[in-house]
Design a protein around this motif. Sequence first.
Motif, PDB file in Angstrom:
ATOM      1  N   SER A  49     -26.599   3.404  -3.157  1.00 45.65           N
ATOM      2  CA  SER A  49     -25.570   3.132  -2.173  1.00 45.65           C
ATOM      3  C   SER A  49     -24.376   2.508  -2.865  1.00 45.65           C
ATOM      4  N   CYS A  50     -23.178   2.889  -2.432  1.00 42.52           N
ATOM      5  CA  CYS A  50     -21.955   2.351  -3.000  1.00 42.52           C
ATOM      6  C   CYS A  50     -20.983   2.013  -1.890  1.00 42.52           C
ATOM      7  N   ILE A  51     -20.155   1.002  -2.130  1.00 46.32           N
ATOM      8  CA  ILE A  51     -19.176   0.565  -1.151  1.00 46.32           C
ATOM      9  C   ILE A  51     -17.813   0.482  -1.804  1.00 46.32           C
ATOM     10  N   SER A  52     -16.805   0.965  -1.102  1.00 45.13           N
ATOM     11  CA  SER A  52     -15.453   1.065  -1.622  1.00 45.13           C
ATOM     12  C   SER A  52     -14.792  -0.292  -1.797  1.00 45.13           C
ATOM     13  N   SER A  53     -13.849  -0.345  -2.725  1.00 46.69           N
ATOM     14  CA  SER A  53     -13.064  -1.548  -2.938  1.00 46.69           C
ATOM     15  C   SER A  53     -11.940  -1.711  -1.928  1.00 46.69           C
ATOM     16  N   GLU A  54     -11.594  -0.664  -1.215  1.00 46.67           N
ATOM     17  CA  GLU A  54     -10.420  -0.684  -0.361  1.00 46.67           C
ATOM     18  C   GLU A  54     -10.727  -0.827   1.120  1.00 46.67           C
ATOM     19  N   ASP A  55     -11.562   0.035   1.620  1.00 40.97           N
ATOM     20  CA  ASP A  55     -11.787   0.089   3.061  1.00 40.97           C
ATOM     21  C   ASP A  55     -13.244  -0.069   3.463  1.00 40.97           C
ATOM     22  N   ASP A  56     -14.075  -0.460   2.526  1.00 43.10           N
ATOM     23  CA  ASP A  56     -15.505  -0.642   2.765  1.00 43.10           C
ATOM     24  C   ASP A  56     -16.199   0.634   3.220  1.00 43.10           C
ATOM     25  N   SER A  57     -15.628   1.764   2.866  1.00 44.91           N
ATOM     26  CA  SER A  57     -16.343   3.003   3.110  1.00 44.91           C
ATOM     27  C   SER A  57     -17.596   3.013   2.244  1.00 44.91           C
ATOM     28  N   THR A  58     -18.611   3.689   2.717  1.00 39.91           N
ATOM     29  CA  THR A  58     -19.905   3.618   2.050  1.00 39.91           C
ATOM     30  C   THR A  58     -20.487   4.994   1.788  1.00 39.91           C
ATOM     31  N   TYR A  59     -21.381   5.018   0.847  1.00 41.49           N
ATOM     32  CA  TYR A  59     -22.136   6.207   0.508  1.00 41.49           C
ATOM     33  C   TYR A  59     -23.597   5.818   0.389  1.00 41.49           C
ATOM     34  N   TYR A  60     -24.469   6.722   0.846  1.00 36.04           N
ATOM     35  CA  TYR A  60     -25.898   6.497   0.722  1.00 36.04           C
ATOM     36  C   TYR A  60     -26.585   7.739   0.176  1.00 36.04           C
ATOM     37  N   LEU A  61     -27.513   7.510  -0.712  1.00 32.33           N
ATOM     38  CA  LEU A  61     -28.380   8.575  -1.163  1.00 32.33           C
ATOM     39  C   LEU A  61     -29.119   9.146   0.047  1.00 32.33           C
ATOM     40  N   ASP A  62     -29.286  10.447   0.085  1.00 33.89           N
ATOM     41  CA  ASP A  62     -29.910  11.076   1.245  1.00 33.89           C
ATOM     42  C   ASP A  62     -31.260  10.459   1.591  1.00 33.89           C
ATOM     43  N   SER A  63     -32.029  10.133   0.580  1.00 34.24           N
ATOM     44  CA  SER A  63     -33.368   9.632   0.821  1.00 34.24           C
ATOM     45  C   SER A  63     -33.401   8.218   1.400  1.00 34.24           C
TER      46      SER A  63
END
Length: 128
Positions: A49-63
């Motif tokens: 999982s990663c979170i943006s430095s600008e707008d706190d947008s996030t990414y998650y591994l599918d699993s």
Amino acid sequence: QLQLVESGGGLVQPGGSLRLSCAASGFPVAYYAIGWFRRAPGKEHEGVSCISSEDDSTYYLDSVQGRFTISRDNANNAVYLQMNSLKPEDTNVYYCAAIRAETNVQAMCEMPRYLEVWGQGTPVTVSS
């Protein structure tokens, strides 16, 4: 000096929860994208999982989508990973890493590179 220190890992039963912490020093997490990574076959790191430095947008591994939640706490200069409904396959050592002013969190997690600082890792074991 930029530094990240992970904590919160441990042994938990399947279906249980853990909250991982990534404490930063030497830089404000508010201006850095932060990611949680673990080892994976065929590559050194897998972005969980990663979170943006600008707008706190996030990414998650599918699993882990729907089970894990990444968050930033600027007041404590830390990033957290709330891990729910843990599965045995989640067992790993979890690392946090940072890169300044990164907004493409999907790319950060899927192709980790140019990351400025890594923590030592905190182990998570999911077993009954």
